[in-house]
Design an enzyme around this catalytic site. Structure first.
Site, PDB file in Angstrom:
ATOM      1  CB  THR A 130      -0.914   0.001   1.250  1.00 22.07           C
ATOM      2  OG1 THR A 130      -1.618   1.235   1.329  1.00 22.07           O
ATOM      3  CG2 THR A 130      -0.113  -0.165   2.534  1.00 22.07           C
ATOM      4  CE1 TYR A 154      -4.382  -2.040   4.966  1.00 23.20           C
ATOM      5  CE2 TYR A 154      -3.639   0.133   4.267  1.00 23.20           C
ATOM      6  CZ  TYR A 154      -4.019  -1.154   3.949  1.00 23.20           C
ATOM      7  OH  TYR A 154      -4.032  -1.564   2.641  1.00 23.20           O
TER       8      TYR A 154
HETATM    9  N1  LIG Z   1      -8.472  -1.103  -1.133  1.00 19.23           N
HETATM   10  C1  LIG Z   1      -7.541  -0.159  -1.294  1.00 19.23           C
HETATM   11  O1  LIG Z   1      -7.859   1.026  -1.513  1.00 19.23           O
HETATM   12  C2  LIG Z   1      -6.080  -0.519  -1.243  1.00 19.23           C
HETATM   13  C3  LIG Z   1      -5.119   0.500  -1.342  1.00 19.23           C
HETATM   14  C4  LIG Z   1      -3.766   0.174  -1.313  1.00 19.23           C
HETATM   15  C5  LIG Z   1      -3.387  -1.155  -1.190  1.00 19.23           C
HETATM   16  N2  LIG Z   1      -4.322  -2.109  -1.077  1.00 19.23           N
HETATM   17  C6  LIG Z   1      -3.880  -3.499  -0.907  1.00 19.23           C
HETATM   18  O2  LIG Z   1      -4.307  -4.235  -2.053  1.00 19.23           O
HETATM   19  C7  LIG Z   1      -4.640  -5.576  -1.663  1.00 19.23           C
HETATM   20  C8  LIG Z   1      -6.021  -5.912  -2.177  1.00 19.23           C
HETATM   21  O3  LIG Z   1      -6.959  -5.014  -1.597  1.00 19.23           O
HETATM   22  P1  LIG Z   1      -8.517  -5.141  -1.908  1.00 19.23           P
HETATM   23  O4  LIG Z   1      -9.017  -3.749  -2.109  1.00 19.23           O
HETATM   24  O5  LIG Z   1      -8.740  -6.174  -2.965  1.00 19.23           O
HETATM   25  O6  LIG Z   1      -9.052  -5.662  -0.508  1.00 19.23           O
HETATM   26  P2  LIG Z   1     -10.542  -5.916  -0.072  1.00 19.23           P
HETATM   27  O7  LIG Z   1     -11.484  -5.722  -1.206  1.00 19.23           O
HETATM   28  O8  LIG Z   1     -10.763  -5.164   1.190  1.00 19.23           O
HETATM   29  O9  LIG Z   1     -10.546  -7.475   0.259  1.00 19.23           O
HETATM   30  C9  LIG Z   1      -9.785  -8.000   1.299  1.00 19.23           C
HETATM   31  C10 LIG Z   1      -9.641  -9.477   1.062  1.00 19.23           C
HETATM   32  O10 LIG Z   1      -8.878 -10.001   2.132  1.00 19.23           O
HETATM   33  C11 LIG Z   1      -9.542 -11.168   2.599  1.00 19.23           C
HETATM   34  N3  LIG Z   1      -9.240 -11.409   3.993  1.00 19.23           N
HETATM   35  C12 LIG Z   1      -9.314 -10.527   5.029  1.00 19.23           C
HETATM   36  N4  LIG Z   1      -8.996 -11.159   6.173  1.00 19.23           N
HETATM   37  C13 LIG Z   1      -8.709 -12.452   5.848  1.00 19.23           C
HETATM   38  C14 LIG Z   1      -8.319 -13.579   6.594  1.00 19.23           C
HETATM   39  N5  LIG Z   1      -8.157 -13.550   7.913  1.00 19.23           N
HETATM   40  N6  LIG Z   1      -8.092 -14.736   5.932  1.00 19.23           N
HETATM   41  C15 LIG Z   1      -8.270 -14.810   4.594  1.00 19.23           C
HETATM   42  N7  LIG Z   1      -8.643 -13.767   3.833  1.00 19.23           N
HETATM   43  C16 LIG Z   1      -8.863 -12.603   4.448  1.00 19.23           C
HETATM   44  C17 LIG Z   1     -11.010 -10.894   2.380  1.00 19.23           C
HETATM   45  O11 LIG Z   1     -11.655 -12.122   2.416  1.00 19.23           O
HETATM   46  P3  LIG Z   1     -13.223 -12.337   2.077  1.00 19.23           P
HETATM   47  O12 LIG Z   1     -13.298 -12.296   0.606  1.00 19.23           O
HETATM   48  O13 LIG Z   1     -13.510 -13.676   2.681  1.00 19.23           O
HETATM   49  O14 LIG Z   1     -13.941 -11.208   2.753  1.00 19.23           O
HETATM   50  C18 LIG Z   1     -10.978 -10.219   1.020  1.00 19.23           C
HETATM   51  O15 LIG Z   1     -10.964 -11.161  -0.009  1.00 19.23           O
HETATM   52  C19 LIG Z   1      -4.478  -5.625  -0.140  1.00 19.23           C
HETATM   53  O16 LIG Z   1      -3.224  -6.171   0.147  1.00 19.23           O
HETATM   54  C20 LIG Z   1      -4.494  -4.179   0.291  1.00 19.23           C
HETATM   55  O17 LIG Z   1      -3.738  -3.983   1.475  1.00 19.23           O
HETATM   56  C21 LIG Z   1      -5.668  -1.847  -1.116  1.00 19.23           C
END
Ligand SMILES: NC(=O)c1ccc[n+]([C@@H]2O[C@H](COP(=O)([O-])OP(=O)(O)OC[C@H]3O[C@@H](n4cnc5c(N)ncnc54)[C@H](OP(=O)(O)O)[C@@H]3O)[C@@H](O)[C@H]2O)c1
Length: 329
Positions: A130, A154
């Site tokens: 991130t 975070y």
């Molecule tokens: N969202 C943003 O704006 C953003 C910005 C910068 C970086 N990132 C990074 O990009 C990556 C993808 O983000 P995203 O937006 O796709 O995230 P997201 O939509 O919030 O989804 C999070 C995912 O993590 C899974 N998860 C959470 N806790 C878990 C656990 N204990 N065991 C197994 N799975 C678990 C969730 O599972 P379920 O499907 O079962 O709910 C979901 O599939 C992450 O590494 C995040 O840190 C995101």
């Protein structure tokens, strides 16, 4: 098992993996992606349905619970992957402030365990991280070697996850991305469309700048990097890279772009009152500047991410055209 050897053993010289595994009728390479319904895992699964190079397999709870390190090795081994995409995370930035133990288990400890298992299996890991590893005080886009200084739990847990992964295996790529949106899950773009259905005006923060990034563009970038990692053991392909939509925006600019596109497609739109961060207090502090410089990813992996406006238009069009009520997406 090594996906690299699997591909490289069958042909010398530059390898077009898609020809080898798709058109020649070979079995696809198995790419496991952590999570189930998250934005990036959903975009990758959708991408996977359109091609036959990679068999994209989501791996999440209950089989893989990142908060339970003991589940990780068993779940990964059972899938026999050629490559792991570590996309799942504890992404609730504000909740993390009061739920530090869980955030750290998922974001810090689990990536180290994934790296350890990948190292034993001799397969590469692509790990999502991130922009929130930075404090936002720099006056220009952040490069990969700029000093990190996360402002909250975070960002800190994600930074420590990067370090845990890198300590466990050299065969990794960390892709730091930012401000992710898609038709899936919860994100700013969908929230804006939903709020605009009920209100004519809304206040949006205008003094935090970043790079809105489509989960579909992340999926394309991940796949390009995956091909390169499976093609070559070169160390320059490994390490930390920034992957983000081109062009900077404040949250208010992003909202304006979303409403402009939505209006064009017949969807909801609203007037924006541009406000400061101090007028919209949140539990966790956010960096004022989290723009990411993506030149390294372009020059080393050949990945060019489109400008955020054109990608956002596509996602808005999909939300508005196919799913008039964004809640239904
Ligand atoms: N969202 C943003 O704006 C953003 C910005 C910068 C970086 N990132 C990074 O990009 C990556 C993808 O983000 P995203 O937006 O796709 O995230 P997201 O939509 O919030 O989804 C999070 C995912 O993590 C899974 N998860 C959470 N806790 C878990 C656990 N204990 N065991 C197994 N799975 C678990 C969730 O599972 P379920 O499907 O079962 O709910 C979901 O599939 C992450 O590494 C995040 O840190 C995101």
């Amino acid at each position: 098992m090594s996906g690299f050897e699997d591909i490289a053993s069958s042909r010398s010289g530059p390898i077009d993996a898609s020809r080898q595994h798709g058109q020649l009728g070979r079995k696809p390479l198995r790419m496991i992606v952590t999570g189930r319904a998250g934005q990036v895992v959903s975009a990758l699964v959708e991408w996977g349905r359109r091609q036959d190079l990679f068999d994209v397999v989501p791996l999440g709870r209950p089989e893989l619970d990142l908060a339970d390190p003991g589940s990780i090795e068993v779940a990964i081994r059972s899938c026999q992957p050629h490559i792991i995409v570590s996309a799942a995370a504890y992404t609730a930035v504000d909740s993390a402030e009061t739920d530090e133990a869980n955030a750290r288990a998922v974001n810090q400890i689990a990536p180290g365990e994934i790296g350890r298992v990948a190292s034993i299996l001799d397969i590469p890991v692509i790990h999502l991280s991130t922009d929130y590893v930075f404090d936002g005080t720099k006056g220009s886009p952040y490069g990969e070697t700029d000093p990190t200084n996360p402002l909250g739990v975070y960002g800190r847990s994600k930074l420590e996850g990067e370090q845990a992964l890198a300590g466990a295996t050299d065969n990794h790529v960390i892709l730091r991305t930012a401000w992710v949106y898609s038709p899936f899950g919860r994100n700013f773009l969908k929230t804006m469309l939903k709020v605009a259905e009920a209100r004519e005006r809304l206040s949006v923060v205008d003094d935090q700048v970043g790079n809105p990034t489509s989960a579909f563009d992340i999926a394309e970038g991940v796949v390009a990097v995956a091909k390169n990692l499976l093609h070559s053991r070169a160390s320059e392909l490994r390490g930390t890279f920034h992957l983000a939509g081109q062009g900077a925006a404040s949250w208010a600019d992003f909202a304006a772009g979303i409403f402009e596109a939505s209006h064009r497609f017949g969807g909801p739109s609203a007037q924006i009152d541009r406000i400061s961060t101090v007028d919209y207090p949140t539990v966790a502090k956010r960096p004022a500047n989290s723009r990411l410089d993506t030149a390294k990813l372009a020059s080393i992996h050949g990945v060019q991410i489109p400008d955020w406006q054109s990608s956002a238009q596509q996602v808005v069009s999909r939300c508005v055209t196919h799913h008039p009520n964004p809640d239904m997406v």
